[in-house]
Design a protein around this motif. Structure first.
Motif, PDB file in Angstrom:
ATOM      1  N   UNK A   1       0.771  -1.337   0.081  1.00 27.08           N
ATOM      2  CA  UNK A   1      -0.064   0.092  -0.002  1.00 27.08           C
ATOM      3  C   UNK A   1       0.841   1.315  -0.043  1.00 27.08           C
ATOM      4  N   UNK A   2       1.980   1.264   0.034  1.00 27.18           N
ATOM      5  CA  UNK A   2       2.876   2.248  -0.134  1.00 27.18           C
ATOM      6  C   UNK A   2       3.119   2.941   1.436  1.00 27.18           C
ATOM      7  N   UNK A   3       2.631   2.310   2.321  1.00 29.40           N
ATOM      8  CA  UNK A   3       2.696   2.869   3.727  1.00 29.40           C
ATOM      9  C   UNK A   3       3.966   2.641   4.445  1.00 29.40           C
ATOM     10  N   UNK A   4       4.740   1.759   3.992  1.00 27.90           N
ATOM     11  CA  UNK A   4       5.982   1.345   4.634  1.00 27.90           C
ATOM     12  C   UNK A   4       7.176   0.850   3.596  1.00 27.90           C
ATOM     13  N   UNK A   5       8.365   1.053   3.781  1.00 29.00           N
ATOM     14  CA  UNK A   5       9.265   0.667   2.854  1.00 29.00           C
ATOM     15  C   UNK A   5       9.551  -0.835   2.838  1.00 29.00           C
TER      16      UNK A   5
ATOM     17  N   UNK B   1       1.734  14.587  11.561  1.00 29.19           N
ATOM     18  CA  UNK B   1       2.386  13.407  11.225  1.00 29.19           C
ATOM     19  C   UNK B   1       1.563  12.582  10.253  1.00 29.19           C
ATOM     20  N   UNK B   2       0.175  12.680  10.034  1.00 30.83           N
ATOM     21  CA  UNK B   2      -0.298  11.889   8.851  1.00 30.83           C
ATOM     22  C   UNK B   2      -1.346  13.031   8.421  1.00 30.83           C
ATOM     23  N   UNK B   3      -0.987  12.884   6.997  1.00 30.84           N
ATOM     24  CA  UNK B   3      -2.071  13.452   5.990  1.00 30.84           C
ATOM     25  C   UNK B   3      -2.890  12.429   5.497  1.00 30.84           C
ATOM     26  N   UNK B   4      -4.121  12.507   4.968  1.00 27.54           N
ATOM     27  CA  UNK B   4      -4.932  11.638   4.569  1.00 27.54           C
ATOM     28  C   UNK B   4      -5.408  10.443   5.516  1.00 27.54           C
ATOM     29  N   UNK B   5      -5.422   9.253   5.049  1.00 23.66           N
ATOM     30  CA  UNK B   5      -5.890   8.156   6.005  1.00 23.66           C
ATOM     31  C   UNK B   5      -4.585   7.688   6.682  1.00 23.66           C
ATOM     32  N   UNK B   6      -4.931   7.516   8.111  1.00 30.24           N
ATOM     33  CA  UNK B   6      -3.947   7.407   9.140  1.00 30.24           C
ATOM     34  C   UNK B   6      -3.953   5.831   9.124  1.00 30.24           C
ATOM     35  N   UNK B   7      -2.598   5.051   9.293  1.00 25.95           N
ATOM     36  CA  UNK B   7      -2.493   3.805   9.620  1.00 25.95           C
ATOM     37  C   UNK B   7      -2.673   3.408  10.968  1.00 25.95           C
ATOM     38  N   UNK B   8      -3.036   4.290  11.624  1.00 24.92           N
ATOM     39  CA  UNK B   8      -3.167   4.170  13.293  1.00 24.92           C
ATOM     40  C   UNK B   8      -4.824   4.449  13.774  1.00 24.92           C
TER      41      UNK B   8
ATOM     42  N   UNK C   1       1.445  -3.072  17.488  1.00 27.03           N
ATOM     43  CA  UNK C   1       1.478  -3.557  16.123  1.00 27.03           C
ATOM     44  C   UNK C   1       0.097  -4.110  15.759  1.00 27.03           C
ATOM     45  N   UNK C   2       0.025  -4.435  14.405  1.00 29.76           N
ATOM     46  CA  UNK C   2      -1.072  -4.826  13.757  1.00 29.76           C
ATOM     47  C   UNK C   2      -1.259  -6.236  14.450  1.00 29.76           C
ATOM     48  N   UNK C   3      -0.163  -7.001  14.726  1.00 32.04           N
ATOM     49  CA  UNK C   3      -0.166  -8.470  15.105  1.00 32.04           C
ATOM     50  C   UNK C   3      -0.574  -8.630  16.492  1.00 32.04           C
ATOM     51  N   UNK C   4      -0.512  -7.622  17.247  1.00 33.60           N
ATOM     52  CA  UNK C   4      -0.980  -7.806  18.789  1.00 33.60           C
ATOM     53  C   UNK C   4       0.481  -7.482  19.612  1.00 33.60           C
TER      54      UNK C   4
ATOM     55  N   UNK D   1       5.892  10.261  16.905  1.00 36.68           N
ATOM     56  CA  UNK D   1       6.166  10.698  15.399  1.00 36.68           C
ATOM     57  C   UNK D   1       7.611  10.033  14.784  1.00 36.68           C
ATOM     58  N   UNK D   2       8.446  10.211  16.039  1.00 34.59           N
ATOM     59  CA  UNK D   2       9.837   9.505  15.607  1.00 34.59           C
ATOM     60  C   UNK D   2       9.631   7.968  15.305  1.00 34.59           C
ATOM     61  N   UNK D   3       8.785   7.268  16.128  1.00 36.64           N
ATOM     62  CA  UNK D   3       8.523   5.908  16.098  1.00 36.64           C
ATOM     63  C   UNK D   3       8.115   5.502  14.578  1.00 36.64           C
ATOM     64  N   UNK D   4       6.909   6.246  14.436  1.00 35.01           N
ATOM     65  CA  UNK D   4       6.327   5.841  12.980  1.00 35.01           C
ATOM     66  C   UNK D   4       7.054   6.435  11.895  1.00 35.01           C
ATOM     67  N   UNK D   5       8.120   7.445  12.118  1.00 36.01           N
ATOM     68  CA  UNK D   5       8.822   7.598  10.892  1.00 36.01           C
ATOM     69  C   UNK D   5       9.987   6.695  10.558  1.00 36.01           C
ATOM     70  N   UNK D   6      10.317   5.954  11.460  1.00 31.54           N
ATOM     71  CA  UNK D   6      11.236   4.826  11.341  1.00 31.54           C
ATOM     72  C   UNK D   6      10.618   3.788  11.116  1.00 31.54           C
ATOM     73  N   UNK D   7       9.251   3.543  10.916  1.00 35.68           N
ATOM     74  CA  UNK D   7       8.335   2.387  10.586  1.00 35.68           C
ATOM     75  C   UNK D   7       7.822   2.778   9.132  1.00 35.68           C
ATOM     76  N   UNK D   8       7.255   3.791   8.932  1.00 37.52           N
ATOM     77  CA  UNK D   8       6.372   3.879   7.788  1.00 37.52           C
ATOM     78  C   UNK D   8       6.929   5.067   6.961  1.00 37.52           C
TER      79      UNK D   8
END
Length: 581
Positions: A343-347, A494-501, A551-554, A571-578
């Motif tokens: 989905x282009x949300x994560x590298x 931090x998030x523009x558009x649909x947030x993955x959180x 995380x999504x998997x619990x 913000x720092x956490x999610x910038x390193x993941x997404x």
């Protein structure tokens, strides 16, 4: 476009293997929004392949993960829910604390039992639920070749797979961005890529036989063990639909009695294995004889586009009943990461954490399995340094107990990486009961208004989104931290558009109005922790609060102290993941 190209099918993901691991992977990807861009193939016609045997047991953590995917309730409808165990010595006397006894102490979970349901029935449910998501298993369809064009950038359609219809013989070319080999211990995908499958196969042979039985075993509808002098530590498992599984060591001495090992032989040996008790089969559903060994693929992720899961990347004995469970852990760990990349949300680098998280846990299982499988065959572990005359049955009980929380899956954890990051939250309990990289416990909560009981896992389903949980504590003490966090979050872009959180707010008391209780607008849905058991289980001081990112998997991704600084930390956490825009 030319005629040859017209025949090429393009998908994002091709899953090879239609067993439980492949089906649950496909189901997740379809559920996460990829139903039109995935395909799943199986070389066997499933109508003829659906034997009763193979895997039977799901442990609590596996069931929790399936619960968060909305699959567990349906499995529970058909299963045999096993909470009792028994062990009998060679004379038929019951002995305490041996064999499968650890199953009686699988706590801290709603699913505090072994969910016993034969693979045939599990696969039927998974296939139907997959069809409901718009994807059908293609069978019999075989992968006959695959190539990877490494000149095509990562994330492009680098893989070309040639498929063959098992009925018509027609061939089809499929190109894909990612290919998942969930095609079993003899994996074509693994062999085609020449990935080493390291380990060994022993001379030990085991038999498994399922059917309907008549017996004088006092406790027959349990998970049991018989300490047989001729057949090792014999498995007795009550199954779904009134059936029973019996499993035992088939020693070289016993093998000499048969020129051919057929159903009659399996029945005869099963009868011998449970002596002094009597046994009669009124129906045999399935039996097998197989060699015991442990092997692990050198890589679970290769060429930035090929992934292995389940038996394709690790095999072991069925001694601790871990086969299905290990595969479920693979499937759930991988699917949300792959979905976020697609989905282009994560590298694409997020996919490397699949191997780095799963491989150490697989190796830990293999180490336990080497000891357990030898002990079940009445041999002491290879590196045993204790009493050479020790009773293997007694040592087995000790090893099974030592491995119990790992076997149940509840203690499976991951090392620090970009997804598992120690945060500023410090528990008032030492050691902290829940840390990043560990499972997020499924605590009891209450819905506002009705005070209806619910559970954290029910309110944080696996939909390939992170869940940020604001444990608000007692607002009369934490209101200043809540207001600081709320104000800082309002300013955050931090998030523009649909947030993955997704957000949840959990105060440590109840109220007629969540808004009035908190003094600020809640983050997402509100659930009350009136008895403060949730805060306690997570090690949170109700006068301070905390923010836990699931995380999504619990599993817990990170945990921050409640307050304005938490926004920058998240913000720092999610910038390193997404991939942040």
């Amino acid at each position: 476009m030319g005629r040859v190209e017209d025949k090429v099918r393009r998908v994002d993901v091709l899953i090879v293997g239609g067993g439980p691991v492949g089906l649950v992977l496909a189901y997740q990807l379809a559920k996460f929004g990829h139903s039109s861009s995935i395909a799943i193939i199986e070389k066997h016609a499933k109508s003829s392949q659906d034997q009763y045997g193979r895997a039977i047991t799901l442990y609590p953590r596996s069931t929790e993960m399936l619960d968060q995917l909305d699959l567990a309730d349906e499995l529970a409808q058909e299963c045999f829910a096993c909470r009792e165990t028994v062990s009998y010595d060679k004379d038929g006397n019951e002995v305490q604390g041996r064999g499968w006894y650890f199953m009686e102490n699988m706590k801290d979970t709603q699913w505090d039992f072994a969910l016993v349901l034969r693979q045939k029935y599990q696969e039927e449910i998974f296939r139907r639920r997959l069809r409901e998501e718009g994807v059908s298993l293609e069978a019999p369809v075989e992968l006959v070749s695959l190539t990877v064009d490494e000149n095509i950038p990562s994330g492009g359609h680098r893989i070309t797979a040639l498929l063959k219809d098992g009925v018509t013989g027609e061939e089809e070319t499929v190109t894909c961005k990612y290919l998942i080999g969930a095609d079993g211990g003899r994996s074509f995908v693994r062999r085609a890529l020449e990935i080493p499958f390291e380990g060994s196969t022993t001379e030990d042979k085991w038999v498994r036989i399922d059917g309907i039985v008549e017996t004088d075993v006092p406790k027959s509808r349990v998970y049991g063990a018989f300490e047989s002098p001729t057949h090792g530590n014999v498995l007795w498992a009550a199954l779904d639909h009134g059936a029973t599984r019996i499993g035992f060591a088939f020693t070289a001495e016993r093998q000499k009695g048969y020129s051919e090992f057929n159903e009659a032989a399996a029945v005869a040996e099963a009868i011998e294995s449970v002596k002094p008790f009597k046994l009669k089969f009124t129906q045999v559903d399935w039996f097998t004889v197989y060699s015991v060994g442990q092997r692990v693929a050198k890589e679970f992720f290769t060429k930035d586009c090929i992934l292995l899961a389940g038996d394709a990347c690790h095999t072991h004995s069925s001694g601790a009943a871990q086969g299905m469970n290990t595969g479920m852990h693979d499937a759930v760990n991988l699917a949300w990461k792959l979905s976020m990349v697609l989905r282009g949300l994560a590298p694409s680098s997020l996919l490397s954490t699949y191997e780095s998280e799963r491989l150490p846990n697989v190796q830990k299982l293999i180490n336990y399995d080497k000891d357990i499988s030898r002990l079940m065959t009445m041999q002491l572990p290879v590196d045993w340094s204790g009493d050479p005359n020790a009773d293997p049955n007694e040592i087995l009980g000790t090893v099974m107990e030592e491995a119990s929380t790992f076997t149940s899956g509840l203690s499976i954890a991951f090392d620090s990486n970009n997804v598992n990051v120690p945060g500023t939250f410090k528990s008032n309990i030492d050691p902290a009961p829940v840390m990043p990289g560990q499972r997020g416990p499924d605590v009891q909560l209450q819905k506002p208004g009705t005070f209806e009981a619910t559970r954290l896992h029910k309110e944080t389903p696996n939909i390939a989104r992170f869940h940020a949980i604001v444990f608000a504590g007692e607002p009369e003490h934490t209101s200043v931290y809540l207001k600081e966090f709320s104000a800082a979050w309002e300013k955050s872009k931090m998030f523009s558009g649909v947030s993955p959180i997704s957000w949840l707010t959990v105060p440590a008391k109840s109220s007629p109005s969540a808004y009035e209780l908190l003094g600020v607008a809640p983050f997402g849905k509100v659930f009350y922790d009136k008895e403060q058991t949730a805060h306690s289980r997570y090690g949170i001081n109700v006068k301070e609060g905390a923010i836990f990112v699931m995380r999504p998997d619990g599993w817990v991704g990170t945990a921050a102290a409640l307050g304005g600084d938490a926004v920058e930390e998240l913000e720092l956490y999610f910038k390193n993941v997404l991939l942040m825009k």
